[in-house]
Design an enzyme around this catalytic site. Structure first.
Site, PDB file in Angstrom:
ATOM      1  CG  ASN A  76     -19.668  35.622  33.186  1.00 52.65           C
ATOM      2  OD1 ASN A  76     -20.274  35.086  34.107  1.00 52.65           O
ATOM      3  ND2 ASN A  76     -18.433  36.090  33.319  1.00 52.65           N
ATOM      4  CG  ASN A 115     -20.716  30.257  40.767  1.00 57.68           C
ATOM      5  OD1 ASN A 115     -20.374  29.067  40.683  1.00 57.68           O
ATOM      6  ND2 ASN A 115     -21.064  30.805  41.914  1.00 57.68           N
ATOM      7  CG  ASP A 140     -17.255  39.261  31.594  1.00 59.46           C
ATOM      8  OD1 ASP A 140     -17.048  40.323  32.230  1.00 59.46           O
ATOM      9  OD2 ASP A 140     -16.767  38.165  31.921  1.00 59.46           O
ATOM     10  CB  SER A 185     -19.817  40.959  51.643  1.00 66.35           C
ATOM     11  OG  SER A 185     -19.534  39.982  52.606  1.00 66.35           O
ATOM     12  CE1 TYR A 231     -16.770  38.293  47.325  1.00 70.18           C
ATOM     13  CE2 TYR A 231     -16.656  38.070  49.718  1.00 70.18           C
ATOM     14  CZ  TYR A 231     -17.391  38.288  48.560  1.00 70.18           C
ATOM     15  OH  TYR A 231     -18.750  38.518  48.657  1.00 70.18           O
ATOM     16  CE  LYS A 261     -18.750  41.462  46.888  1.00 70.88           C
ATOM     17  NZ  LYS A 261     -19.670  41.706  45.789  1.00 70.88           N
TER      18      LYS A 261
HETATM   19  P1  NAD Z   1     -23.526  33.710  42.572  1.00 65.83           P
HETATM   20  O1  NAD Z   1     -22.163  33.256  42.162  1.00 65.83           O
HETATM   21  O2  NAD Z   1     -24.591  32.700  42.699  1.00 65.83           O
HETATM   22  O3  NAD Z   1     -24.029  34.841  41.539  1.00 65.83           O
HETATM   23  C1  NAD Z   1     -23.159  35.726  40.888  1.00 65.83           C
HETATM   24  C2  NAD Z   1     -23.532  35.725  39.403  1.00 65.83           C
HETATM   25  O4  NAD Z   1     -22.680  36.642  38.705  1.00 65.83           O
HETATM   26  C3  NAD Z   1     -23.341  34.353  38.753  1.00 65.83           C
HETATM   27  O5  NAD Z   1     -24.518  34.027  38.035  1.00 65.83           O
HETATM   28  C4  NAD Z   1     -22.156  34.556  37.812  1.00 65.83           C
HETATM   29  O6  NAD Z   1     -22.265  33.751  36.658  1.00 65.83           O
HETATM   30  C5  NAD Z   1     -22.230  36.039  37.493  1.00 65.83           C
HETATM   31  N1  NAD Z   1     -20.961  36.699  37.162  1.00 65.83           N
HETATM   32  C6  NAD Z   1     -19.791  36.682  37.850  1.00 65.83           C
HETATM   33  N2  NAD Z   1     -18.874  37.434  37.241  1.00 65.83           N
HETATM   34  C7  NAD Z   1     -19.475  37.957  36.124  1.00 65.83           C
HETATM   35  C8  NAD Z   1     -19.064  38.829  35.098  1.00 65.83           C
HETATM   36  N3  NAD Z   1     -17.815  39.308  35.030  1.00 65.83           N
HETATM   37  N4  NAD Z   1     -19.946  39.176  34.140  1.00 65.83           N
HETATM   38  C9  NAD Z   1     -21.213  38.704  34.168  1.00 65.83           C
HETATM   39  N5  NAD Z   1     -21.668  37.868  35.116  1.00 65.83           N
HETATM   40  C10 NAD Z   1     -20.807  37.500  36.087  1.00 65.83           C
HETATM   41  O7  NAD Z   1     -23.361  34.543  43.909  1.00 65.83           O
HETATM   42  P2  NAD Z   1     -24.479  35.103  44.902  1.00 65.83           P
HETATM   43  O8  NAD Z   1     -24.383  34.331  46.165  1.00 65.83           O
HETATM   44  O9  NAD Z   1     -25.778  35.214  44.227  1.00 65.83           O
HETATM   45  O10 NAD Z   1     -23.864  36.536  45.202  1.00 65.83           O
HETATM   46  C11 NAD Z   1     -24.295  37.694  44.506  1.00 65.83           C
HETATM   47  C12 NAD Z   1     -23.501  38.895  45.002  1.00 65.83           C
HETATM   48  O11 NAD Z   1     -23.670  39.021  46.408  1.00 65.83           O
HETATM   49  C13 NAD Z   1     -21.999  38.787  44.767  1.00 65.83           C
HETATM   50  O12 NAD Z   1     -21.520  40.075  44.432  1.00 65.83           O
HETATM   51  C14 NAD Z   1     -21.456  38.358  46.120  1.00 65.83           C
HETATM   52  O13 NAD Z   1     -20.126  38.772  46.305  1.00 65.83           O
HETATM   53  C15 NAD Z   1     -22.405  39.097  47.047  1.00 65.83           C
HETATM   54  N6  NAD Z   1     -22.503  38.461  48.383  1.00 65.83           N
HETATM   55  C16 NAD Z   1     -22.905  37.158  48.475  1.00 65.83           C
HETATM   56  C17 NAD Z   1     -22.987  36.556  49.738  1.00 65.83           C
HETATM   57  C18 NAD Z   1     -23.407  35.112  49.881  1.00 65.83           C
HETATM   58  O14 NAD Z   1     -23.219  34.541  50.958  1.00 65.83           O
HETATM   59  N7  NAD Z   1     -23.986  34.460  48.877  1.00 65.83           N
HETATM   60  C19 NAD Z   1     -22.677  37.303  50.881  1.00 65.83           C
HETATM   61  C20 NAD Z   1     -22.285  38.622  50.747  1.00 65.83           C
HETATM   62  C21 NAD Z   1     -22.209  39.200  49.482  1.00 65.83           C
HETATM   63  C1  UD1 Z   2     -17.950  33.272  54.739  1.00 67.33           C
HETATM   64  C2  UD1 Z   2     -16.786  34.071  54.205  1.00 67.33           C
HETATM   65  C3  UD1 Z   2     -17.199  35.540  54.116  1.00 67.33           C
HETATM   66  C4  UD1 Z   2     -18.470  35.701  53.273  1.00 67.33           C
HETATM   67  C5  UD1 Z   2     -19.564  34.824  53.892  1.00 67.33           C
HETATM   68  C6  UD1 Z   2     -20.850  34.863  53.111  1.00 67.33           C
HETATM   69  C7  UD1 Z   2     -14.766  32.893  54.929  1.00 67.33           C
HETATM   70  C8  UD1 Z   2     -13.585  32.918  55.848  1.00 67.33           C
HETATM   71  N1  UD1 Z   2     -15.641  33.904  55.078  1.00 67.33           N
HETATM   72  O1  UD1 Z   2     -18.244  33.743  56.015  1.00 67.33           O
HETATM   73  O2  UD1 Z   2     -16.165  36.318  53.548  1.00 67.33           O
HETATM   74  O3  UD1 Z   2     -18.874  37.050  53.251  1.00 67.33           O
HETATM   75  O4  UD1 Z   2     -19.096  33.463  53.928  1.00 67.33           O
HETATM   76  O5  UD1 Z   2     -20.673  34.286  51.848  1.00 67.33           O
HETATM   77  O6  UD1 Z   2     -14.900  32.029  54.075  1.00 67.33           O
HETATM   78  N2  UD1 Z   2     -18.636  26.244  59.140  1.00 67.33           N
HETATM   79  C9  UD1 Z   2     -18.388  24.955  59.568  1.00 67.33           C
HETATM   80  N3  UD1 Z   2     -18.258  23.962  58.635  1.00 67.33           N
HETATM   81  C10 UD1 Z   2     -18.357  24.209  57.275  1.00 67.33           C
HETATM   82  C11 UD1 Z   2     -18.616  25.540  56.859  1.00 67.33           C
HETATM   83  C12 UD1 Z   2     -18.734  26.526  57.819  1.00 67.33           C
HETATM   84  O7  UD1 Z   2     -18.292  24.682  60.772  1.00 67.33           O
HETATM   85  O8  UD1 Z   2     -18.208  23.267  56.472  1.00 67.33           O
HETATM   86  C13 UD1 Z   2     -18.822  27.296  60.164  1.00 67.33           C
HETATM   87  C14 UD1 Z   2     -17.826  28.429  60.068  1.00 67.33           C
HETATM   88  O9  UD1 Z   2     -16.677  28.176  60.815  1.00 67.33           O
HETATM   89  C15 UD1 Z   2     -18.668  29.590  60.617  1.00 67.33           C
HETATM   90  C16 UD1 Z   2     -20.093  29.267  60.179  1.00 67.33           C
HETATM   91  O10 UD1 Z   2     -20.099  27.865  59.932  1.00 67.33           O
HETATM   92  O11 UD1 Z   2     -18.620  29.630  62.003  1.00 67.33           O
HETATM   93  C17 UD1 Z   2     -20.546  29.993  58.929  1.00 67.33           C
HETATM   94  O12 UD1 Z   2     -19.601  29.781  57.897  1.00 67.33           O
HETATM   95  P1  UD1 Z   2     -19.847  30.303  56.391  1.00 67.33           P
HETATM   96  O13 UD1 Z   2     -21.170  29.856  55.914  1.00 67.33           O
HETATM   97  O14 UD1 Z   2     -18.653  29.914  55.590  1.00 67.33           O
HETATM   98  O15 UD1 Z   2     -19.934  31.890  56.521  1.00 67.33           O
HETATM   99  P2  UD1 Z   2     -18.924  32.947  57.172  1.00 67.33           P
HETATM  100  O16 UD1 Z   2     -17.845  32.279  57.921  1.00 67.33           O
HETATM  101  O17 UD1 Z   2     -19.746  33.931  57.896  1.00 67.33           O
END
Ligand code: NAD
Ligand code: UD1
Length: 332
Positions: free
Chosen positions: A32, A35, A58, A123, A147, A151
């Site tokens: 959709n 993001n 969506d 995650s 969040y 998950k």
């Molecule tokens: P992202 O926001 O870049 O991608 C998610 C996509 O889903 C976006 O393009 C958004 O437009 C779309 N979306 C959201 N809700 C929707 C809906 N209801 N219908 C259709 N489309 C929808 O995020 P990402 O970093 O690519 O993450 C992808 C997945 O991985 C997510 O489920 C996220 O929770 C999970 N995840 C991400 C991380 C990370 O650090 N990036 C870590 C652990 C898990």
């Molecule tokens: C965060 C999310 C987690 C998610 C993960 C991947 C929180 C509390 N947790 O985790 O749920 O699964 O991202 O998307 O948001 N840091 C700084 N300065 C910054 C940003 C981060 O010092 O501006 C530090 C943090 O304290 C941490 C490390 O960098 O020690 C990584 O941070 P981040 O990238 O946000 O990931 P997570 O904390 O692992």
């Protein structure tokens, strides 16, 4: 295989689409664009040299899903979700509706269209504050924010569904900290507003878009006092999805895998690595700890190695170098 990718225009989804197309799969994306933008999908097709089908819609909208499934789908990779931890604390119902509601509606559509294979984006957040690191998949699950709860609930719903339907197979992938970008620099991560996560923040400081990084705490029980995480390259993560699909397609039941390198880096190590990769200074100031943060979180990825045959190949220099190539391309 004919694969439906939900959230395929997003950060991880777009990189995965490139790998899927390059491996010869037919790809349909439903997103959709809440993001992301459709430009990422144009670039995915350009990089892979192959077309994909895009449904702007969506996953909670059954009509949009029915259009996505039309023509037959063998397997689904479900990325679509909202993912900002802080935002989820202020708007829990929006997160429950989008993430959990979207997953239920997707499973209903899969049943209706006899698509029995699902790969799900979970995650490391489901481990909360783990007792031991590196974390194994059988560690206790405890979430600390809405969040994370979505998950955990989605994992449980998918497990129950697999128990009820012997023809269904699912793989739950628990990502640690995905970073980096496609080596071309054409697709990557460009968060709206102020980045929550470390790597995009560092990249914006290096590019001059932000003045300095705030380091959240230097009094953790880690070698340099800053938080340690298991960063993995988004292209390695994308390949893991292609391998998980093959795995799920060959069996029934529900399996779970950690995806990380097994190696942790501190915030200061990340800053130093990014300075090396970019040739730019990344000024920082130490601030107090961020609420809910933990000292150290790293994966035990041996299950993914043993059962999927997956091992992360890219090192920290590649993660930073590729993130920088992407950042340079999008910075004024
Ligand atoms: P992202 O926001 O870049 O991608 C998610 C996509 O889903 C976006 O393009 C958004 O437009 C779309 N979306 C959201 N809700 C929707 C809906 N209801 N219908 C259709 N489309 C929808 O995020 P990402 O970093 O690519 O993450 C992808 C997945 O991985 C997510 O489920 C996220 O929770 C999970 N995840 C991400 C991380 C990370 O650090 N990036 C870590 C652990 C898990
Ligand atoms: C965060 C999310 C987690 C998610 C993960 C991947 C929180 C509390 N947790 O985790 O749920 O699964 O991202 O998307 O948001 N840091 C700084 N300065 C910054 C940003 C981060 O010092 O501006 C530090 C943090 O304290 C941490 C490390 O960098 O020690 C990584 O941070 P981040 O990238 O946000 O990931 P997570 O904390 O692992």
């Amino acid at each position: 295989m004919k694969i439906l990718v939900t959230g395929g225009a997003g950060f991880i989804g777009s990189h995965t689409c490139v790998v899927l197309l390059e491996s010869g799969h037919e790809v349909t994306v439903i997103d959709n664009l809440c993001n992301s933008t459709a430009v990422a999908l144009e670039r995915v097709q350009e990089l892979a040299g192959k077309p994909l089908r895009f449904i702007e819609g969506d996953v909670r909208d059954r009509n949009a899903l029915d259009r996505a499934f039309a023509g037959g789908i063998d397997a689904v990779i479900h990325f679509a979700a909202l993912k900002a931890v802080g935002e989820s604390c202020g708007q829990p119902l929006r997160y429950f509706d989008n993430n959990i509601g979207g997953t239920i509606s997707l499973m209903q559509a899969m049943e209706a269209h006899s698509a029995n294979c699902l790969v799900f984006s979970s995650s490391a957040t489901v481990y909360g504050q783990p007792d031991n690191v590196p974390v194994r998949e059988d560690a206790p699950l405890r979430v600390t924010n809405p969040y994370g709860r979505t998950k955990l609930v989605m994992e449980q719903l998918i497990r129950d569904w697999c128990i009820a339907r012997s023809e269904v197979s699912a793989v739950l992938l628990r990502y640690f900290n995905p970073v980096g970008a496609h080596p071309s620099g054409r697709i990557g991560e460009d968060p709206h507003g102020e980045p929550n996560n470390l790597m995009p923040y560092i990249a914006q400081v290096a590019a001059g878009r932000r003045e300095y990084l705030r380091v959240f705490g230097n009094d953790y029980p880690t070698p340099d006092g800053t938080g340690v995480r298991d960063y993995l390259h988004v292209m390695d993560l994308a390949e893991a999805h292609a391998m998980a699909l093959q795995y799920a397609a060959a069996r029934s039941g529900c399996e779970v895998f950690n995806l990380g390198t097994g190696h942790g880096y501190s915030v200061l190590e990340m800053v130093a690595a990014f300075e090396r990769a970019s040739g730019r200074k990344v000024p920082f100031e130490v601030r107090s700890r961020r609420l809910g943060d933990i000292a150290e979180l790293t994966a035990d990825p041996s299950r993914a190695r043993d059962l999927l045959g997956w091992v992360a190949r890219n090192n920290l220099d590649a993660m930073c170098g590729d993130a920088w190539r992407w950042q340079k391309g999008i910075s004024p």
